[in-house]
Design a protein around this motif. Structure first.
Motif, PDB file in Angstrom:
ATOM      1  N   UNK A  71      39.255  28.030  41.975  1.00  0.00           N
ATOM      2  CA  UNK A  71      40.600  28.578  41.873  1.00  0.00           C
ATOM      3  C   UNK A  71      40.783  29.430  40.617  1.00  0.00           C
ATOM      4  N   UNK A  72      40.184  29.038  39.510  1.00  0.00           N
ATOM      5  CA  UNK A  72      40.449  29.710  38.237  1.00  0.00           C
ATOM      6  C   UNK A  72      39.642  30.991  38.083  1.00  0.00           C
ATOM      7  N   UNK A  73      38.321  30.909  38.171  1.00  0.00           N
ATOM      8  CA  UNK A  73      37.467  32.074  37.930  1.00  0.00           C
ATOM      9  C   UNK A  73      37.247  32.907  39.185  1.00  0.00           C
ATOM     10  N   UNK A  74      37.634  32.391  40.360  1.00  0.00           N
ATOM     11  CA  UNK A  74      37.363  33.037  41.656  1.00  0.00           C
ATOM     12  C   UNK A  74      35.857  33.155  41.903  1.00  0.00           C
ATOM     13  N   UNK A  75      35.086  32.211  41.357  1.00  0.00           N
ATOM     14  CA  UNK A  75      33.630  32.191  41.545  1.00  0.00           C
ATOM     15  C   UNK A  75      33.314  31.751  42.969  1.00  0.00           C
ATOM     16  N   UNK A  76      32.642  32.636  43.720  1.00  0.00           N
ATOM     17  CA  UNK A  76      32.325  32.345  45.116  1.00  0.00           C
ATOM     18  C   UNK A  76      30.961  31.690  45.189  1.00  0.00           C
ATOM     19  N   UNK A  77      30.918  30.488  45.713  1.00  0.00           N
ATOM     20  CA  UNK A  77      29.650  29.771  45.856  1.00  0.00           C
ATOM     21  C   UNK A  77      29.024  30.036  47.211  1.00  0.00           C
ATOM     22  N   UNK A  78      29.817  30.435  48.158  1.00  0.00           N
ATOM     23  CA  UNK A  78      29.324  30.875  49.457  1.00  0.00           C
ATOM     24  C   UNK A  78      30.053  32.148  49.838  1.00  0.00           C
TER      25      UNK A  78
ATOM     26  N   UNK B 215      42.209  31.393  28.327  1.00  0.00           N
ATOM     27  CA  UNK B 215      43.643  31.127  28.240  1.00  0.00           C
ATOM     28  C   UNK B 215      44.453  32.368  28.602  1.00  0.00           C
ATOM     29  N   UNK B 216      43.990  33.533  28.138  1.00  0.00           N
ATOM     30  CA  UNK B 216      44.666  34.783  28.489  1.00  0.00           C
ATOM     31  C   UNK B 216      44.585  35.035  29.994  1.00  0.00           C
ATOM     32  N   UNK B 217      43.415  34.752  30.582  1.00  0.00           N
ATOM     33  CA  UNK B 217      43.251  34.923  32.032  1.00  0.00           C
ATOM     34  C   UNK B 217      44.172  33.989  32.798  1.00  0.00           C
ATOM     35  N   UNK B 218      44.356  32.747  32.287  1.00  0.00           N
ATOM     36  CA  UNK B 218      45.245  31.793  32.952  1.00  0.00           C
ATOM     37  C   UNK B 218      46.689  32.283  32.921  1.00  0.00           C
ATOM     38  N   UNK B 219      47.091  32.905  31.811  1.00  0.00           N
ATOM     39  CA  UNK B 219      48.454  33.447  31.714  1.00  0.00           C
ATOM     40  C   UNK B 219      48.639  34.598  32.698  1.00  0.00           C
ATOM     41  N   UNK B 220      47.639  35.475  32.776  1.00  0.00           N
ATOM     42  CA  UNK B 220      47.720  36.579  33.724  1.00  0.00           C
ATOM     43  C   UNK B 220      47.810  36.090  35.153  1.00  0.00           C
TER      44      UNK B 220
ATOM     45  N   UNK C  19      39.780  39.799  34.938  1.00  0.00           N
ATOM     46  CA  UNK C  19      38.413  39.576  34.486  1.00  0.00           C
ATOM     47  C   UNK C  19      37.505  39.406  35.693  1.00  0.00           C
ATOM     48  N   UNK C  20      36.189  39.458  35.437  1.00  0.00           N
ATOM     49  CA  UNK C  20      35.226  39.107  36.474  1.00  0.00           C
ATOM     50  C   UNK C  20      34.933  37.613  36.398  1.00  0.00           C
TER      51      UNK C  20
ATOM     52  N   UNK D 130      27.622  40.436  43.767  1.00  0.00           N
ATOM     53  CA  UNK D 130      28.567  41.550  43.668  1.00  0.00           C
ATOM     54  C   UNK D 130      29.996  41.046  43.537  1.00  0.00           C
ATOM     55  N   UNK D 131      30.337  39.983  44.256  1.00  0.00           N
ATOM     56  CA  UNK D 131      31.669  39.389  44.132  1.00  0.00           C
ATOM     57  C   UNK D 131      31.886  38.837  42.726  1.00  0.00           C
ATOM     58  N   UNK D 132      30.889  38.189  42.195  1.00  0.00           N
ATOM     59  CA  UNK D 132      31.041  37.535  40.891  1.00  0.00           C
ATOM     60  C   UNK D 132      31.136  38.530  39.740  1.00  0.00           C
ATOM     61  N   UNK D 133      30.707  39.766  39.945  1.00  0.00           N
ATOM     62  CA  UNK D 133      30.744  40.769  38.876  1.00  0.00           C
ATOM     63  C   UNK D 133      31.803  41.830  39.126  1.00  0.00           C
ATOM     64  N   UNK D 134      32.744  41.572  40.032  1.00  0.00           N
ATOM     65  CA  UNK D 134      33.843  42.491  40.316  1.00  0.00           C
ATOM     66  C   UNK D 134      35.133  41.953  39.709  1.00  0.00           C
ATOM     67  N   UNK D 135      35.918  42.828  39.069  1.00  0.00           N
ATOM     68  CA  UNK D 135      37.160  42.405  38.429  1.00  0.00           C
ATOM     69  C   UNK D 135      38.166  41.917  39.474  1.00  0.00           C
TER      70      UNK D 135
END
Length: 331
Positions: A229-236, A321-326, A273-274, A262-267
């Motif tokens: 949920x936080x980083x949007x890191x896709x494991x699949x 923390x800045x990313x969480x605020x955004x 952030x990525x 490609x997903x993990x390195x896209x803003x």
């Protein structure tokens, strides 16, 4: 040995006639004589044994990338002349345009950069380099196969610029058969969505099933999607980029890791952030930076790079923390 054999068969199919012959030892006298000639003739030389260590197998494919040169003249020529020699075009309107645009550009070590509103100055490139960068980002080794606005935004976030970047990205997407075939279908919810908040990476995951997709080896048709949920890191794999795998037919499993990368390195719009930067504290390099080398690649130093990576990890908490605020503002 099986891989070598497969390569021999593959190369053999490219010839009109191809035969493998086994020579008995009795018919191999000339080759034996040649192998013993050095020992018999050059006996006075030192009997040194030279050892060569092969770090890579000759069967492995090597990626060879040649730097792309821009055409001359191009859209940067007038700007460079004005910044170096204060020379303006003869046409009054064009001269006024150059005079207005010039404050947004700067020459660094003889290379033209454009000042950016989002961060450091970005590298200006011509049409030839622009086409190669777009091709690499859209359908290269780590193919994005996304919408043209996402592609153009990623190119600028990487650090490249040219005036018609948005239109060129749109042309690339329209010309891509896979993107047109697998265009996303709007599935907007009928009711307002309830935002789910999380304060730190990998604290909360969302899991779903995507499919059916073209069956691959083993009969696999469905994918289990897991995203943080936080980083949007896709494991699949997520459904939005089905076009990235549509080109490979039933071999899409072998390309899955490239699409995930490609997903993990896209803003992401939600955090600004990525996924990669929120986990490791820095942006990952991509193959497009090998085609048109950036300043950070030309001035790379291993010792100072390691020190900088550790410093990034120390400042990572503030970045998260800045990313969480955004993300909270976005939701």
């Amino acid at each position: 040995m099986q891989r070598y054999l497969e390569l021999v068969h593959k190369l053999g199919n490219e010839f009109d006639v191809f035969r493998l012959m086994h020579l008995p030892r009795g018919q191999n006298k000339k080759a034996d004589a040649l192998s013993k000639l050095a020992a018999l003739t050059f006996y006075h030389l030192l009997k040194n044994v030279w050892v060569e260590v092969l770090m890579e197998k000759s069967i492995d494919e090597k990626l060879t990338i040649a730097p792309i040169e821009d055409e001359d003249p191009n859209w940067m020529t007038s700007l460079v002349k004005f910044l170096i020699e204060s020379e303006l075009p003869a046409d009054v309107k064009e001269a006024r345009m150059i005079h207005v645009k010039a404050p947004m550009y700067v020459l660094i070590e003889g290379i033209l950069y454009r000042k950016s509103y989002l961060g450091p100055s970005v590298l200006c490139i011509g049409q030839n380099r622009a086409k190669e960068v777009l091709r690499e980002v859209h359908e290269g080794y780590f193919a994005l196969y996304s919408r043209y606005r996402t592609i153009s935004a990623k190119v600028m976030c990487i650090g490249y610029f040219w005036p018609t970047i948005h239109n060129h990205a749109a042309e690339v997407v329209r010309a891509c058969q896979s993107c047109q075939q697998h265009a996303p279908i709007s599935r907007a919810p009928r009711h307002p969505m309830i935002p789910i908040m999380t304060a730190w990476p990998f604290c909360k995951w969302a899991i779903d099933i995507v499919g059916p997709i073209t069956a691959c080896s083993g009969g696999i048709k469905f994918l289990v999607v897991a995203i943080d949920y936080f980083t949007k890191w896709v494991e699949r794999y997520r459904e939005g980029n089905k076009s990235a795998l549509g080109l490979y037919g039933n071999e899409w499993v072998d390309e899955l890791l490239k699409v995930l990368w490609e997903h993990r390195t896209t803003h992401k719009n939600s955090t600004g952030e990525t996924s990669f930067s929120l986990i490791y504290g820095m942006e990952a390099g991509i193959p497009a930076e090998l085609l048109v080398p950036m300043k950070r690649m030309r001035s790379f130093n291993e010792s100072s790079n390691d020190e900088g990576l550790r410093a990034n990890l120390n400042m990572l908490e503030e970045r998260r923390e800045i990313a969480a605020i955004r993300e909270a503002v976005n939701k």
